[in-house]
Design a protein around this motif. Structure first.
Motif, PDB file in Angstrom:
ATOM      1  N   LEU A  41       0.693  -1.258  -0.007  1.00  0.00           N
ATOM      2  CA  LEU A  41      -0.019  -0.012  -0.013  1.00  0.00           C
ATOM      3  C   LEU A  41       0.801   1.297  -0.022  1.00  0.00           C
ATOM      4  O   LEU A  41       0.716   2.016  -0.614  1.00  0.00           O
ATOM      5  N   ALA A  42       1.931   1.267   1.075  1.00  0.00           N
ATOM      6  CA  ALA A  42       2.431   2.750   1.374  1.00  0.00           C
ATOM      7  C   ALA A  42       3.876   2.682   0.920  1.00  0.00           C
ATOM      8  O   ALA A  42       4.471   3.902   0.717  1.00  0.00           O
ATOM      9  N   TYR A  43       4.874   1.517   0.705  1.00  0.00           N
ATOM     10  CA  TYR A  43       6.052   1.616   0.433  1.00  0.00           C
ATOM     11  C   TYR A  43       6.354   1.408  -0.954  1.00  0.00           C
ATOM     12  O   TYR A  43       7.102   2.033  -1.337  1.00  0.00           O
ATOM     13  N   ALA A 100       6.033   9.076   3.970  1.00  0.00           N
ATOM     14  CA  ALA A 100       5.103   8.087   4.085  1.00  0.00           C
ATOM     15  C   ALA A 100       5.067   6.979   5.017  1.00  0.00           C
ATOM     16  O   ALA A 100       4.036   6.604   5.577  1.00  0.00           O
ATOM     17  N   THR A 101       6.220   6.556   5.639  1.00  0.00           N
ATOM     18  CA  THR A 101       6.212   5.631   6.710  1.00  0.00           C
ATOM     19  C   THR A 101       5.900   6.472   8.203  1.00  0.00           C
ATOM     20  O   THR A 101       5.239   5.679   8.796  1.00  0.00           O
ATOM     21  N   MET A 154       2.178   6.366   7.635  1.00  0.00           N
ATOM     22  CA  MET A 154       1.769   4.617   7.875  1.00  0.00           C
ATOM     23  C   MET A 154       1.779   4.319   9.479  1.00  0.00           C
ATOM     24  O   MET A 154       0.868   3.799  10.079  1.00  0.00           O
ATOM     25  N   LEU A 191      -3.631   8.589   6.907  1.00  0.00           N
ATOM     26  CA  LEU A 191      -4.077   8.056   5.600  1.00  0.00           C
ATOM     27  C   LEU A 191      -3.839   9.277   4.553  1.00  0.00           C
ATOM     28  O   LEU A 191      -3.195   9.022   3.510  1.00  0.00           O
ATOM     29  N   VAL A 239      -0.169   9.651   3.678  1.00  0.00           N
ATOM     30  CA  VAL A 239       0.234   8.613   2.756  1.00  0.00           C
ATOM     31  C   VAL A 239      -0.007   8.719   1.552  1.00  0.00           C
ATOM     32  O   VAL A 239       0.696   8.858   0.477  1.00  0.00           O
ATOM     33  N   LEU A 240      -1.256   9.135   1.226  1.00  0.00           N
ATOM     34  CA  LEU A 240      -2.050   9.326  -0.026  1.00  0.00           C
ATOM     35  C   LEU A 240      -1.309  10.700  -0.596  1.00  0.00           C
ATOM     36  O   LEU A 240      -0.863  10.698  -1.818  1.00  0.00           O
ATOM     37  N   ILE A 266       2.150  10.082  -1.902  1.00  0.00           N
ATOM     38  CA  ILE A 266       2.202   9.024  -3.082  1.00  0.00           C
ATOM     39  C   ILE A 266       1.567   9.860  -4.181  1.00  0.00           C
ATOM     40  O   ILE A 266       2.183   9.870  -5.384  1.00  0.00           O
TER      41      ILE A 266
END
Lengths: 285, 329
Positions: free
Chosen positions: A80-82, A96-97, A100, B287, B290-291, B294
Motif C-alpha cells: 500500500l504505502a512503500y 510515507a512511513t 503509515m 491516511l 500517505v496518499l 504518493i
C-alpha cells in the motif's frame, strides 16, 4: 544489584536488538529509516493477544499464527504505502512511513481502545535465585530467543539463495535485476522479514509491558536508537546496539534516576553519532 | 483582470487575515485561528530547515517547547515583563539550535534526523523530570497575557492580532531569506552539498545558520503558544507534535511558503471538525499523509502555485521537468 540490572538490561536489550534488526534490514533494502517499524511490534503483540487471550488457543499454536498474521499484514502494508514510492525522493518515502505509523497506531486504538491489555506470562515471572542473584526465567528466555534469531537470520542471509538474493537486491537494485533477481519481490520479502522480527519483539515484551495501541512508539524509538548505535549496515551490530542500549538504560535507571532513563540512552546515542556516525560495527560512511 | 489580481492579491489576503476577529466572535473559532497561526509559524520554521536547506528534523517540538518554557518561566518565576519573554524565547531556542546544528559538521541526511529525534525525546524528558524548574507533568499555570499600553491581550480575539502579526512577520522573513544570496546558498546545499561547496559556499556555516533561524522561529511560536493558552505542560511538546509539524509541511508542500501556511491551517482545522469521528480522525490524518506523498508530493503548495500562475497569467504551458533526486541516502 549490578548483575541483576545487567541481566534485565540484556533481556530488554535483545528485544531492542530484534527491532534494530528490522531497521537495519529496511535501511539496507529500502534505503529508508522506517518510522512505522515500531508498529510491527504492536501488530505482533495484538495478534498474539487475539489468538492466545481472546480465542484461547494454546501459546505454542498461537505463536506461529501471530507471526503469520503479522507477515500478511506486513506484505499488505508495504504494497500500500512503500512500494509506490520506490525510486522517488528519499524524504517522501520517509514521510510515507511516518504517515503509515500514525495510521496503524490509531487504527489499533479504534479497534482495541486506548487501555493496556495485560498478557499472561508464558515463560514464568517468578524470580529464581542463582547464588545471590535473582533471575526471572522470562528474561532468560527473551535473551535466548533474541540470540537464536540473530544466528538464524545471519545463516539465512549468508547461506540461502533467497537470503543472498535479498542482499544482492539491497546492494544494487539494477545489477541484481540484471542477474535475474525479482527485486520488488525481494524487497517485499525483506519488509515481511523485518515485520516478523518486530512482531516477535512485540510478543516477547507483551507480558512485561502489556499490550497497548501506542506501544510501538517507545519500543520503535529504542529499536531505532539501537540500530543507529550498532550501525545500520550490520546484523551483528544491530543486536550489539540493542544489548548496549538495554543495559545502559537499566543501569541508568538503577543508579541515576528512572525518570531520565530514556534521556540518558538518547544522549549516548547522540554522542556516538557525533563521534562515530557509522555506529559501533558499521563500515565507514 | 490579471493585472488587478497581481496588484492586490497580497493586500486582499492580508485584509482577510486581519478581519478574522471581525468576521467571527466565537472564542472557540478564534482560539483555533490562533493555533493555526502558531502552527503556521512552526511549519514555516521547519520548512526553512528541511524544505530550503534539506536538513531533516524530527524533533522540532523541542524548540517549540524551549521557547514556551523560556517565556513562561521568565514571566511566572522571575516576574519579567511578557515582551521580554517573547524576545528571550527565540534567543534561547536559537542557542539550542546552534548546539544541535553543530553535529551537522559530521552528519548528513537521515543521521541528522536521528539526532533531532533523540534531542526531542531528551527535551521532553527534561520538561517532565526537572520538577523544581518546570513543575513537571502538572505544568506551569498562571502564564500572564501580554499587554500593549493599557490594552491587555487576554481574549482570543485580541490575541489573534498578535498571532497574525507574528505570522506575517515570519512569512516576510521566509520570503526575504529564500530570495536572497543566503536562500540561494541554502537551496544549493539542499540540491547537492558537494557541488555547493565546490562553488565556494561554506556549507557548515549556512547549515548551522538554517538551524539557528529555524529554532528561533519555533521558539517564538512557543512563546506565542504559552501566552495564548496561559499554561504550559510537557504534553504539548511530545514527539507526536514534531510529527504533526512535519505532516503539515508535507501536506502543504516541502519548500513552499504559502503551502506551509495552508498546510498548517488545514491540519489544524480539519481534525477539529472530524472530532465526532473520535480516534478515527487520526487514522484519516495518517491516511491523508500517505496518499498525499504518493499522489501529490508537491502538496497543497503545488496546487496554490498552479492556481496563482493561472490567475496572474504567468503559467508556463509546458511544465519544466526538473525533479532532481535530493538528499541521497
Amino acid at each position: 544489584m549490578f548483575v541483576q540490572q545487567v541481566i534485565q538490561g540484556l533481556a530488554i536489550g535483545s528485544v531492542y536488538g530484534l527491532m534494530a534488526l528490522g531497521y537495519a534490514l529496511m535501511w539496507q533494502a529500502w534505503a529508508v529509516l522506517d518510522f512505522a517499524r515500531g508498529e510491527a511490534a504492536m501488530i505482533g503483540a495484538f495478534s498474539i493477544l487475539v489468538f492466545h487471550s481472546f480465542f484461547k488457543i494454546p501459546f505454542v499454536a498461537a505463536f506461529p499464527l501471530a507471526i503469520a498474521t503479522s507477515a500478511i499484514l506486513g506484505y499488505v502494508i508495504q504494497w500500500l504505502a512503500y512500494r509506490p514510492l520506490i525510486g522517488g525522493i528519499p524524504i517522501n518515502r520517509l514521510i510515507a512511513t511516518l504517515g503509515m505509523g500514525i495510521l496503524l497506531r490509531n487504527l489499533a486504538r479504534v479497534i482495541y481502545g486506548a487501555d493496556p491489555y495485560p498478557f499472561p506470562t508464558v515463560f514464568g515471572d517468578k524470580p529464581v535465585s542463582i547464588g545471590n542473584v535473582l533471575v526471572v526465567p522470562q528474561n532468560v528466555w527473551i535473551t535466548a530467543i533474541g540470540f537464536a534469531l540473530v544466528v538464524l537470520l545471519r545463516l539465512f542471509l549468508t547461506r540461502t539463495y533467497t537470503g543472498k538474493a535479498m542482499r544482492a537486491a539491497a546492494q544494487d537494485r539494477e545489477t541484481a535485476a540484471l542477474m535475474g533477481i525479482r527485486v520488488k519481490q525481494s524487497m517485499a520479502l525483506t519488509f515481511v522479514l523485518a515485520t516478523c522480527l518486530g512482531a516477535i519483539a512485540g510478543l516477547l515484551v507483551a507480558p512485561v509491558y502489556f499490550v497497548r495501541a501506542d506501544m510501538g512508539l517507545s519500543i520503535g524509538l529504542r529499536g531505532f536508537a539501537s540500530a543507529v548505535l550498532g550501525g545500520l549496515d550490520s546484523v551483528t551490530g544491530a543486536m550489539i546496539g540493542g544489548l548496549l542500549l538495554g543495559v545502559t538504560e537499566n543501569l541508568a535507571a538503577g543508579y541515576i534516576s528512572s525518570g531520565y532513563q530514556a534521556a540518558i540512552a538518547f544522549s549516548i546515542m547522540i554522542l556516538i553519532l557525533i563521534f562515530r556516525p557509522q555506529g559501533i560495527m558499521g563500515r565507514r560512511l | 483582470m490579471k493585472n488587478l489580481y497581481r496588484k492586490y492579491r497580497t493586500v486582499a489576503l492580508l485584509l482577510l487575515a486581519y478581519a478574522v476577529p471581525v468576521l467571527t466572535r466565537d472564542p472557540y473559532v478564534l482560539h483555533l485561528a490562533n493555533m493555526a497561526c502558531i502552527f503556521a509559524i512552526l511549519t514555516l520554521s521547519l520548512n526553512i530547515l528541511t524544505g530550503f536547506t534539506g536538513q531533516f528534523s524530527v524533533g522540532h517540538a523541542a524548540f517549540y517547547g524551549i521557547g514556551a518554557y523560556t517565556s513562561s518561566l521568565l514571566a511566572v518565576k522571575a516576574g519579567a515583563p511578557v515582551w521580554l519573554g517573547f524576545l528571550a524565547a527565540p534567543v534561547v531556542a536559537a542557542v539550542f539550535g546552534i548546539l544541535l546544528g553543530l553535529p551537522t559538521l559530521r552528519l548528513r541526511g537521515f543521521y541528522l534526523g536521528v539526532v533531532t529525534l533523540g534531542f526531542g525525546e531528551i527535551m521532553y524528558q527534561v520538561f517532565v523530570n526537572w520538577i523544581s524548574l518546570t513543575n513537571g507533568p502538572k505544568g506551569l499555570t498562571g502564564v500572564p497575557a501580554p499587554r500593549i499600553g493599557s490594552i491587555v491581550l487576554d481574549t482570543y480575539g485580541s490575541y489573534y492580532f498578535l498571532s497574525i502579526t507574528l505570522l506575517v512577520l515570519t512569512i516576510v522573513v521566509a520570503y526575504r531569506l529564500l530570495y536572497s544570496r543566503v536562500g540561494r546558498a541554502l537551496l544549493a546545499i539542499r540540491e547537492n552539498e558537494t557541488a555547493a561547496e565546490a562553488m565556494g559556499i561554506n556549507s557548515t556555516y549556512y547549515k548551522v545558520m538554517a538551524f539557528c533561524v529555524s529554532a528561533a522561529l519555533a521558539g517564538m511560536a512557543g512563546a506565542l503558544y504559552a501566552h495564548e493558552i496561559m499554561f504550559v505542560s510537557p504534553e504539548s511538546f511530545v514527539n507526536a507534535e514534531s510529527v504533526s509539524i512535519l505532516s503539515m509541511m508535507v501536506v502543504g508542500g516541502i519548500g513552499s511558503i504559502p503551502g506551509s501556511v495552508v498546510g498548517a491551517i488545514t491540519l489544524t482545522l480539519v481534525p477539529e471538525y472530524l472530532r465526532s469521528f473520535g480516534d478515527l480522525r487520526l487514522v484519516v490524518y495518517g491516511l491523508a499523509i500517505v496518499l498525499m506523498v504518493i499522489y501529490s508530493p508537491q502538496g497543497i503548495g503545488g496546487w496554490i502555485t498552479r492556481v496563482d500562475q493561472y490567475l496572474s497569467g504567468t503559467a508556463i504551458r509546458k511544465p519544466v521537468r526538473g525533479g532532481v533526486e535530493r538528499g541521497a541516502a
